[in-house]
Design a protein around this motif. Structure first.
Motif, mmCIF file in Angstrom:
data_model
loop_
_atom_site.group_PDB
_atom_site.id
_atom_site.type_symbol
_atom_site.label_atom_id
_atom_site.label_comp_id
_atom_site.label_asym_id
_atom_site.label_seq_id
_atom_site.Cartn_x
_atom_site.Cartn_y
_atom_site.Cartn_z
ATOM 1 N N GLU A 29 4.327 10.214 -7.065
ATOM 2 C CA GLU A 29 5.229 10.507 -8.178
ATOM 3 C C GLU A 29 4.454 10.898 -9.430
ATOM 4 O OE1 GLU A 29 7.493 6.973 -8.475
ATOM 5 O OE2 GLU A 29 8.705 7.377 -6.694
ATOM 6 N N LYS A 30 3.337 10.210 -9.694
ATOM 7 C CA LYS A 30 2.498 10.557 -10.848
ATOM 8 C C LYS A 30 1.900 11.951 -10.685
ATOM 9 C CE LYS A 30 1.185 5.857 -12.244
ATOM 10 N NZ LYS A 30 0.049 4.909 -12.440
ATOM 11 N N ILE A 31 1.480 12.251 -9.460
ATOM 12 C CA ILE A 31 0.890 13.570 -9.201
ATOM 13 C C ILE A 31 1.930 14.667 -9.424
ATOM 14 C CG2 ILE A 31 -0.030 15.076 -7.401
ATOM 15 C CD1 ILE A 31 -1.450 12.601 -6.249
ATOM 16 N N LYS A 32 3.166 14.432 -8.963
ATOM 17 C CA LYS A 32 4.224 15.415 -9.165
ATOM 18 C C LYS A 32 4.493 15.637 -10.648
ATOM 19 C CE LYS A 32 6.777 14.792 -4.827
ATOM 20 N NZ LYS A 32 8.061 14.351 -4.211
ATOM 21 N N ALA A 33 4.512 14.532 -11.411
ATOM 22 C CA ALA A 33 4.754 14.657 -12.850
ATOM 23 C C ALA A 33 3.633 15.442 -13.520
ATOM 24 C CB ALA A 33 4.883 13.274 -13.479
ATOM 25 N N LEU A 34 2.388 15.176 -13.104
ATOM 26 C CA LEU A 34 1.249 15.904 -13.677
ATOM 27 C C LEU A 34 1.296 17.376 -13.283
ATOM 28 C CD1 LEU A 34 -1.624 13.303 -13.132
ATOM 29 C CD2 LEU A 34 -0.636 14.007 -15.314
ATOM 30 N N GLU A 35 1.681 17.667 -12.040
ATOM 31 C CA GLU A 35 1.785 19.059 -11.603
ATOM 32 C C GLU A 35 2.838 19.805 -12.421
ATOM 33 O OE1 GLU A 35 2.648 18.674 -7.471
ATOM 34 O OE2 GLU A 35 0.527 18.715 -6.868
ATOM 35 N N ALA A 36 3.959 19.121 -12.701
ATOM 36 C CA ALA A 36 5.009 19.753 -13.498
ATOM 37 C C ALA A 36 4.509 20.059 -14.906
ATOM 38 C CB ALA A 36 6.238 18.841 -13.565
ATOM 39 N N ARG A 37 3.732 19.136 -15.492
ATOM 40 C CA ARG A 37 3.186 19.364 -16.834
ATOM 41 C C ARG A 37 2.189 20.509 -16.831
ATOM 42 N NH1 ARG A 37 1.042 13.991 -19.577
ATOM 43 N NH2 ARG A 37 0.641 15.560 -21.190
ATOM 44 N N ILE A 38 1.364 20.571 -15.777
ATOM 45 C CA ILE A 38 0.380 21.650 -15.683
ATOM 46 C C ILE A 38 1.076 23.001 -15.562
ATOM 47 C CG2 ILE A 38 -1.408 22.660 -14.207
ATOM 48 C CD1 ILE A 38 -2.303 19.783 -13.572
ATOM 49 N N MET A 39 2.133 23.055 -14.719
ATOM 50 C CA MET A 39 2.859 24.306 -14.555
ATOM 51 C C MET A 39 3.511 24.735 -15.864
ATOM 52 S SD MET A 39 2.237 25.385 -11.622
ATOM 53 C CE MET A 39 3.392 26.755 -11.658
ATOM 54 N N GLU A 40 4.037 23.769 -16.623
ATOM 55 C CA GLU A 40 4.631 24.097 -17.919
ATOM 56 C C GLU A 40 3.579 24.639 -18.877
ATOM 57 O OE1 GLU A 40 7.273 21.992 -21.492
ATOM 58 O OE2 GLU A 40 6.573 20.814 -19.781
ATOM 59 N N MET A 41 2.376 24.023 -18.866
ATOM 60 C CA MET A 41 1.295 24.508 -19.724
ATOM 61 C C MET A 41 0.877 25.916 -19.330
ATOM 62 S SD MET A 41 -0.996 21.009 -19.971
ATOM 63 C CE MET A 41 -2.355 21.844 -20.815
ATOM 64 N N VAL A 42 0.790 26.177 -18.022
ATOM 65 C CA VAL A 42 0.417 27.521 -17.548
ATOM 66 C C VAL A 42 1.474 28.536 -17.962
ATOM 67 C CG1 VAL A 42 0.091 28.946 -15.494
ATOM 68 C CG2 VAL A 42 -0.972 26.681 -15.625
ATOM 69 N N GLN B 299 0.826 -1.210 0.000
ATOM 70 C CA GLN B 299 0.000 0.000 0.000
ATOM 71 C C GLN B 299 0.862 1.263 0.000
ATOM 72 O OE1 GLN B 299 -0.324 -2.620 1.959
ATOM 73 N NE2 GLN B 299 -2.468 -3.076 2.478
ATOM 74 N N GLU B 300 1.944 1.227 0.823
ATOM 75 C CA GLU B 300 2.818 2.400 0.875
ATOM 76 C C GLU B 300 3.530 2.609 -0.450
ATOM 77 O OE1 GLU B 300 6.466 4.267 3.588
ATOM 78 O OE2 GLU B 300 5.479 2.383 4.171
ATOM 79 N N ARG B 301 3.950 1.516 -1.084
ATOM 80 C CA ARG B 301 4.611 1.627 -2.393
ATOM 81 C C ARG B 301 3.647 2.199 -3.423
ATOM 82 N NH1 ARG B 301 7.102 3.384 -5.691
ATOM 83 N NH2 ARG B 301 8.341 2.358 -7.311
ATOM 84 N N GLN B 302 2.391 1.759 -3.394
ATOM 85 C CA GLN B 302 1.389 2.296 -4.313
ATOM 86 C C GLN B 302 1.179 3.792 -4.064
ATOM 87 O OE1 GLN B 302 -1.783 -0.508 -3.391
ATOM 88 N NE2 GLN B 302 -1.622 -1.391 -5.453
ATOM 89 N N ALA B 303 1.188 4.185 -2.784
ATOM 90 C CA ALA B 303 1.023 5.604 -2.459
ATOM 91 C C ALA B 303 2.191 6.420 -2.995
ATOM 92 C CB ALA B 303 0.888 5.784 -0.956
ATOM 93 N N GLU B 304 3.416 5.857 -2.871
ATOM 94 C CA GLU B 304 4.587 6.546 -3.406
ATOM 95 C C GLU B 304 4.489 6.708 -4.916
ATOM 96 O OE1 GLU B 304 7.879 4.231 -2.141
ATOM 97 O OE2 GLU B 304 8.026 5.189 -0.170
ATOM 98 N N MET B 305 4.055 5.662 -5.604
ATOM 99 C CA MET B 305 3.901 5.733 -7.054
ATOM 100 C C MET B 305 2.866 6.777 -7.433
ATOM 101 S SD MET B 305 4.055 1.661 -8.008
ATOM 102 C CE MET B 305 3.697 1.962 -9.739
ATOM 103 N N LEU B 306 1.765 6.849 -6.656
ATOM 104 C CA LEU B 306 0.719 7.836 -6.940
ATOM 105 C C LEU B 306 1.243 9.249 -6.736
ATOM 106 C CD1 LEU B 306 -2.209 8.350 -7.703
ATOM 107 C CD2 LEU B 306 -2.824 8.120 -5.282
#
Length: 225
Positions: free
Chosen positions: A53-66, A44-51
């Motif tokens: 990491e995905k959220i961070k990647a999406l945030e970086a893409r959103i910031m680049e788009m903005v 469960q903790e590993r899945q949370a870490e993966m999630l």
């Protein structure tokens, strides 16, 4: 019998979604290695870490788009101000100089030059209409979109005040209709910077094409009837 492989196990689990419902205790007992050290973590903790990491990647893409959106808005505002200044020009003969000066001012381009040919006889001896070779005219017509990149010894770069400082250039053909069309060019804009990356070969040319079309429309007043 062939030995069971990891792929067999993975395929079985992928095709038997109720396996962990029947063996829920496994979810709590499975231990994985964390990518953030050598410590063991639960599934469960590993899945949370993966999630995360995905959220961070999406945030970086959103910031680049903005960021890209904000930059495009700034350029669009500058383009609008530049076009407004062209509409305020009353003297036809002043148009080329105004186009160049406003590009320098609005878009902070260090050097800008412009030449127009096939003009009305009244403007034939103006600085913007002289000293353009047939080769330069042919080259301008051959461009179906603005050229951006290093200065490769283009004749048009010689139109600048200080060609030696043109480390990167944008060569923009002026023609009737769409900037990316095939109509013969009747002029060319030269933008130059001492920064080798200011006008790079991989940059987008949408705004440069809009500049070309607006400048071409304004300069049509200089041409032969």
């Amino acid at each position: 019998m062939n030995p069971i492989t990891e792929d067999d196990i993975a395929n079985y689990l992928a095709n038997t979604p109720d396996f962990f419902m029947r063996h829920a205790e496994l979810l709590a007992s499975v231990q994985l290695t964390s990518p953030h050290g050598n410590r063991a973590v639960s599934l469960q903790e590993r899945q949370a870490e993966m999630l995360r990491e995905k959220i961070k990647a999406l945030e970086a893409r959103i910031m680049e788009m903005v960021r890209n959106g904000n930059e495009n808005m700034i350029i669009a505002d500058r383009l609008q101000r530049w076009a407004r200044q062209l509409l305020l020009v009353r003297s036809t003969v002043a148009l080329p100089a105004t186009i160049a000066a406003e590009i320098r001012s609005q878009f902070m381009v260090p050097q800008v030059a412009i030449k127009v040919w096939d003009v009305d006889g009244r403007y034939a001896q103006e600085p913007f209409a002289i000293e353009v070779s047939d080769d330069a005219r042919t080259f301008a017509t051959s461009l179906t979109q603005p050229y951006c990149g290093v200065n490769s010894g283009f004749e048009a770069v010689g139109w600048l005040e200080d060609p030696s400082m043109a480390m990167s250039v944008a060569l923009i053909p002026l023609r009737e209709g769409a900037a990316t069309g095939t109509a013969p060019a009747f002029g060319m804009l030269v933008l130059a910077s001492p920064d080798p990356q200011r006008f790079s070969s991989g940059m987008g040319t949408d705004f440069l094409e809009r500049i070309a079309e607006l400048a071409s429309a304004a300069l049509s007043r200089l041409r032969l009837e």
